[in-house]
Design a protein around this motif. Structure first.
Motif, PDB file in Angstrom:
ATOM      1  N   VAL A 303      29.302  49.019  42.151  1.00 50.27           N
ATOM      2  CA  VAL A 303      30.228  49.335  41.062  1.00 50.27           C
ATOM      3  C   VAL A 303      31.598  49.732  41.610  1.00 50.27           C
ATOM      4  N   ASP A 304      31.618  50.279  42.834  1.00 45.54           N
ATOM      5  CA  ASP A 304      32.875  50.685  43.453  1.00 45.54           C
ATOM      6  C   ASP A 304      33.881  49.528  43.468  1.00 45.54           C
ATOM      7  N   TYR A 305      33.387  48.318  43.740  1.00 46.51           N
ATOM      8  CA  TYR A 305      34.282  47.155  43.797  1.00 46.51           C
ATOM      9  C   TYR A 305      34.615  46.639  42.402  1.00 46.51           C
ATOM     10  N   VAL A 306      33.724  46.917  41.443  1.00 48.00           N
ATOM     11  CA  VAL A 306      34.022  46.593  40.042  1.00 48.00           C
ATOM     12  C   VAL A 306      35.229  47.419  39.596  1.00 48.00           C
ATOM     13  N   SER A 307      35.197  48.717  39.919  1.00 50.10           N
ATOM     14  CA  SER A 307      36.320  49.589  39.574  1.00 50.10           C
ATOM     15  C   SER A 307      37.591  49.127  40.284  1.00 50.10           C
ATOM     16  N   GLU A 308      37.451  48.756  41.548  1.00 56.98           N
ATOM     17  CA  GLU A 308      38.625  48.313  42.313  1.00 56.98           C
ATOM     18  C   GLU A 308      39.276  47.091  41.655  1.00 56.98           C
ATOM     19  N   SER A 309      38.468  46.103  41.281  1.00 55.41           N
ATOM     20  CA  SER A 309      39.052  44.900  40.677  1.00 55.41           C
ATOM     21  C   SER A 309      39.638  45.233  39.310  1.00 55.41           C
ATOM     22  N   GLY A 310      39.026  46.193  38.596  1.00 52.53           N
ATOM     23  CA  GLY A 310      39.573  46.646  37.312  1.00 52.53           C
ATOM     24  C   GLY A 310      40.953  47.258  37.491  1.00 52.53           C
ATOM     25  N   GLU A 311      41.098  48.048  38.542  1.00 53.90           N
ATOM     26  CA  GLU A 311      42.400  48.675  38.802  1.00 53.90           C
ATOM     27  C   GLU A 311      43.473  47.644  39.132  1.00 53.90           C
ATOM     28  N   ILE A 312      43.086  46.639  39.930  1.00 53.98           N
ATOM     29  CA  ILE A 312      44.052  45.582  40.269  1.00 53.98           C
ATOM     30  C   ILE A 312      44.473  44.860  38.984  1.00 53.98           C
ATOM     31  N   ALA A 313      43.482  44.526  38.149  1.00 54.95           N
ATOM     32  CA  ALA A 313      43.769  43.795  36.906  1.00 54.95           C
ATOM     33  C   ALA A 313      44.628  44.634  35.957  1.00 54.95           C
ATOM     34  N   GLY A 314      44.275  45.910  35.800  1.00 52.07           N
ATOM     35  CA  GLY A 314      44.993  46.773  34.858  1.00 52.07           C
ATOM     36  C   GLY A 314      46.437  46.997  35.272  1.00 52.07           C
ATOM     37  N   LYS A 315      46.635  47.254  36.560  1.00 53.52           N
ATOM     38  CA  LYS A 315      47.989  47.466  37.070  1.00 53.52           C
ATOM     39  C   LYS A 315      48.852  46.222  36.832  1.00 53.52           C
ATOM     40  N   ASN A 316      48.317  45.064  37.178  1.00 56.15           N
ATOM     41  CA  ASN A 316      49.115  43.850  37.073  1.00 56.15           C
ATOM     42  C   ASN A 316      49.293  43.385  35.634  1.00 56.15           C
ATOM     43  N   ALA A 317      48.337  43.763  34.759  1.00 62.03           N
ATOM     44  CA  ALA A 317      48.508  43.468  33.328  1.00 62.03           C
ATOM     45  C   ALA A 317      49.678  44.291  32.799  1.00 62.03           C
ATOM     46  N   ALA A 318      49.781  45.545  33.245  1.00 63.14           N
ATOM     47  CA  ALA A 318      50.889  46.405  32.806  1.00 63.14           C
ATOM     48  C   ALA A 318      52.230  45.863  33.303  1.00 63.14           C
ATOM     49  N   LEU A 319      52.224  45.265  34.498  1.00 62.02           N
ATOM     50  CA  LEU A 319      53.476  44.785  35.097  1.00 62.02           C
ATOM     51  C   LEU A 319      53.792  43.332  34.724  1.00 62.02           C
ATOM     52  N   TYR A 320      52.923  42.698  33.937  1.00 61.06           N
ATOM     53  CA  TYR A 320      53.078  41.266  33.629  1.00 61.06           C
ATOM     54  C   TYR A 320      54.423  40.995  32.967  1.00 61.06           C
ATOM     55  N   ASP A 321      55.177  40.012  33.542  1.00 54.38           N
ATOM     56  CA  ASP A 321      56.529  39.755  33.046  1.00 54.38           C
ATOM     57  C   ASP A 321      56.655  38.423  32.306  1.00 54.38           C
ATOM     58  N   GLY A 322      55.587  37.699  32.162  1.00 54.71           N
ATOM     59  CA  GLY A 322      55.621  36.458  31.386  1.00 54.71           C
ATOM     60  C   GLY A 322      56.171  35.259  32.140  1.00 54.71           C
ATOM     61  N   LYS A 323      56.538  35.469  33.424  1.00 52.32           N
ATOM     62  CA  LYS A 323      57.069  34.330  34.188  1.00 52.32           C
ATOM     63  C   LYS A 323      55.963  33.351  34.547  1.00 52.32           C
ATOM     64  N   ASN A 324      56.306  32.080  34.658  1.00 48.27           N
ATOM     65  CA  ASN A 324      55.334  31.089  35.100  1.00 48.27           C
ATOM     66  C   ASN A 324      55.044  31.267  36.582  1.00 48.27           C
ATOM     67  N   ALA A 325      53.774  31.125  36.941  1.00 48.70           N
ATOM     68  CA  ALA A 325      53.386  31.377  38.331  1.00 48.70           C
ATOM     69  C   ALA A 325      53.243  30.076  39.099  1.00 48.70           C
ATOM     70  N   LYS A 326      53.572  30.130  40.399  1.00 54.00           N
ATOM     71  CA  LYS A 326      53.285  29.021  41.315  1.00 54.00           C
ATOM     72  C   LYS A 326      52.226  29.521  42.295  1.00 54.00           C
ATOM     73  N   TYR A 327      51.324  28.617  42.696  1.00 53.27           N
ATOM     74  CA  TYR A 327      50.149  29.071  43.434  1.00 53.27           C
ATOM     75  C   TYR A 327      49.921  28.362  44.765  1.00 53.27           C
ATOM     76  N   ALA A 328      49.324  29.118  45.691  1.00 55.92           N
ATOM     77  CA  ALA A 328      48.640  28.541  46.852  1.00 55.92           C
ATOM     78  C   ALA A 328      47.151  28.612  46.521  1.00 55.92           C
ATOM     79  N   PHE A 329      46.357  27.713  47.095  1.00 52.31           N
ATOM     80  CA  PHE A 329      44.945  27.647  46.710  1.00 52.31           C
ATOM     81  C   PHE A 329      44.010  28.084  47.831  1.00 52.31           C
ATOM     82  N   VAL A 330      42.978  28.802  47.456  1.00 57.05           N
ATOM     83  CA  VAL A 330      42.004  29.305  48.424  1.00 57.05           C
ATOM     84  C   VAL A 330      40.836  28.319  48.475  1.00 57.05           C
ATOM     85  N   ARG A 331      40.489  27.879  49.690  1.00 60.15           N
ATOM     86  CA  ARG A 331      39.398  26.906  49.844  1.00 60.15           C
ATOM     87  C   ARG A 331      38.300  27.480  50.737  1.00 60.15           C
ATOM     88  N   PRO A 332      37.219  27.960  50.157  1.00 63.45           N
ATOM     89  CA  PRO A 332      36.094  28.426  50.985  1.00 63.45           C
ATOM     90  C   PRO A 332      35.309  27.235  51.534  1.00 63.45           C
TER      91      PRO A 332
END
Lengths: 415, 118
Positions: A303-332
């Protein structure tokens, strides 16, 4: 219409951490929870072992959850209990249809966090032949009966699947005087954490049968027995190995699946490997302003990591500026079951990117390498990697110039 | 040599203990040594359970022991826990049974669900 900066859907550990983080970053925040209390599944997880990473303490589920719900008191965070989101539309902002005892209401949000957790696989999803008697429960249902409602759903049971909740329930039922005749696992290795195999099964002399499964249930009104059989390496039952076991319940712990109905309605793309929504290092999905966290993203074991990902999501949702994003892709590579995140947002801070992954097979000494466009970002050695045990690394991409469509490779090799 | 799996934290280290000298290998931290030595001398466990209450909104309240108890006393402590019918609205951390069976551990509530206004 009520309007918020951030609406968090789900009041379990991911949603709680997410709402607290959003509020800390100045967002007017609402949590929508369908049950009559916050805390999610932790309310019924009365066993200890939660919070070792985050609080360096062995807490029970309710203790862990109440640390967050108490932090909520006095904060400017609205909570709507017994409320269910039926629709979300994006039209610049987000418009949510919420059903509660007051009726149907529309709520407006600048950003949405999907903290909807996961669901258990049911008997219908693991084909078992026979009648359909009462007495077939998922482990989570049995756990709710015992730990919240306060009654025992079984006197003598068989458990199918070696997921952690099944192991925890094997011990719980034994402590309450029930008999667990055995835990049957179709795979050749256990699904749950090694320490749970030891402290929940071996401590109580509960047998674990690997490469074995339940093939049939018997009983009309109530379950009277099950048939178990050995399986081959393709998990097909081996003829001639069938055995009948008399019992009054079959408890299923056969896997969890991220709950993403709302994500689908928003056309968020999902990852067939993690079975959850795809996201970037800030936990934002490919629909701008929609964030994902906790078990809705991928099923966590801590659950510790569940909380961690929640914090990352919540912080960035608060800071969301509506700009379009450009991405690099992760390939496992193919040695990995999955990796979260699946993308990196080029305009975001990627100096402390948290990467979660699981190995596909049980492996001995291994080296995990993260490369950005062929250049090594970091390497980490592991004495072993096991699919039931999620791993987490933090990578700093700040000195690696990522471009649009850059590839971040994650590989596992012997070593 | 005896092989054990440490249950103290999620690392779940595989430990080897020499039964004569109690020398431990395979541990990532000091807790692994303490666990292995205890397993061979006096194994202890935490137990978590529920007690019945008289309150309809929460027919059972989650509890645990405040410190580890000997492994062979688990079912004796469970019997004590199952005797309780709680008629006080205790909050998290408050004692349900003091010094259970003289083991030096209290049975404590692990939720404030009975005192929460919802």
């Amino acid at each position: 219409m009520k309007s918020y900066d951030v609406v968090v859907i789900g009041g379990g550990p991911a949603g709680l951490a997410s709402a607290l983080a959003a509020e800390r970053h100045g967002a007017e925040t609402l949590i929508i929870e369908r049950e009559n209390a916050l805390g999610g599944i932790l309310k019924q997880c009365i066993h200890d072992g939660f919070g070792l990473v985050r609080f360096k303490e062995k807490l029970s589920g309710p203790e862990y959850a109440e640390r967050f719900t108490e932090e909520l008191e006095g904060k400017k965070i609205d909570v709507k209990l017994l409320s269910f989101v039926t629709e979300i539309r994006k039209n610049g902002k987000f418009y949510l249809s919420v059903v509660s005892r007051e009726g149907i209401e529309e709520i407006e949000a600048k950003a949405v966090v999907l903290a909807t957790g996961c669901r258990e696989r049911t008997a219908k999803q693991v084909s078992i032949h026979g009648t359909r008697p009462a007495g077939v429960f998922t482990a989570g249902t049995a756990q709710r009966y015992v730990n919240i409602e306060g009654f025992m759903p079984t006197k003598r049971c068989v458990i199918l699947g070696s997921g952690d909740i099944g192991l925890i329930m094997a011990r719980r039922i034994t402590l309450e005087g029930g008999v667990v005749l055995g835990v049957y696992e179709a795979k050749s290795t256990p699904s749950g954490l090694t320490r749970n195999i030891h402290q929940c099964l071996y401590d109580y002399d509960i047998p674990l049968h690997l490469s074995s499964t339940v093939t049939r249930v018997f009983g009309e009104g109530r379950l009277e027995g099950v048939e178990v059989a050995k399986v081959d390496e393709k998990m097909r039952p081996l003829p001639g190995t069938e055995e009948r076991i008399d019992c009054d319940a079959l408890i299923l712990s056969v896997g969890l699946i991220p709950e993403n109905e709302l994500a689908e309605k928003l056309s968020v793309s999902s990852d067939p490997r993690s079975k959850g929504a795809t996201c970037d290092g800030q936990m934002m999905t490919d629909v701008g302003g929609v964030f994902t966290c906790g078990n809705a993203t991928h099923v966590n074991d801590l659950v510790d990591y569940v909380s961690e990902s929640g914090e990352i999501a919540g912080k960035n949702a608060a800071l969301y500026d509506g700009k379009n994003a450009k991405y690099a892709f992760v390939r496992p590579d193919d040695n990995l079951l999955y990796v979260v995140p699946q993308r990196l947002n080029l305009s975001a801070d990627n100096s402390e990117t948290v990467i979660y992954f699981r190995s596909k097979e049980v492996r001995g000494k291994s080296v995990v390498t993260v490369k950005a466009d062929g250049k090594t970002v970091l390497q980490k050695k592991y004495p072993f990697l096991r699919p039931p045990e999620m791993e987490r690394i933090k990578a700093d991409f700040s000195s690696f110039p990522l471009k649009e469509n850059s590839v971040v490779e994650i590989t596992v090799e012997e070593g | 040599m005896r092989e054990l799996v440490c249950i103290v934290c999620p690392n779940g280290c595989t430990l080897s203990v020499d039964e004569q000298t109690l020398a431990v290998t395979g541990n990532k931290c000091r807790k692994g040594v303490d666990f292995a030595v205890a397993e061979l001398t006096c194994p202890t466990r935490t137990i978590c359970s529920t007690v019945k209450t008289v309150f309809p909104e929460a027919p059972v309240l989650p509890v645990r022991v405040s410190k580890e108890i000997p492994k062979d006393k688990i079912f004796d402590v469970m019997a004590e826990i199952n005797k309780v019918i709680l008629d006080k609205r205790l909050s998290r951390g408050e004692t349900v049974i003091g010094n259970v069976l003289g083991l030096g551990a209290d049975v404590i509530a692990t939720s404030s669900v009975l005192v929460k206004k919802s």
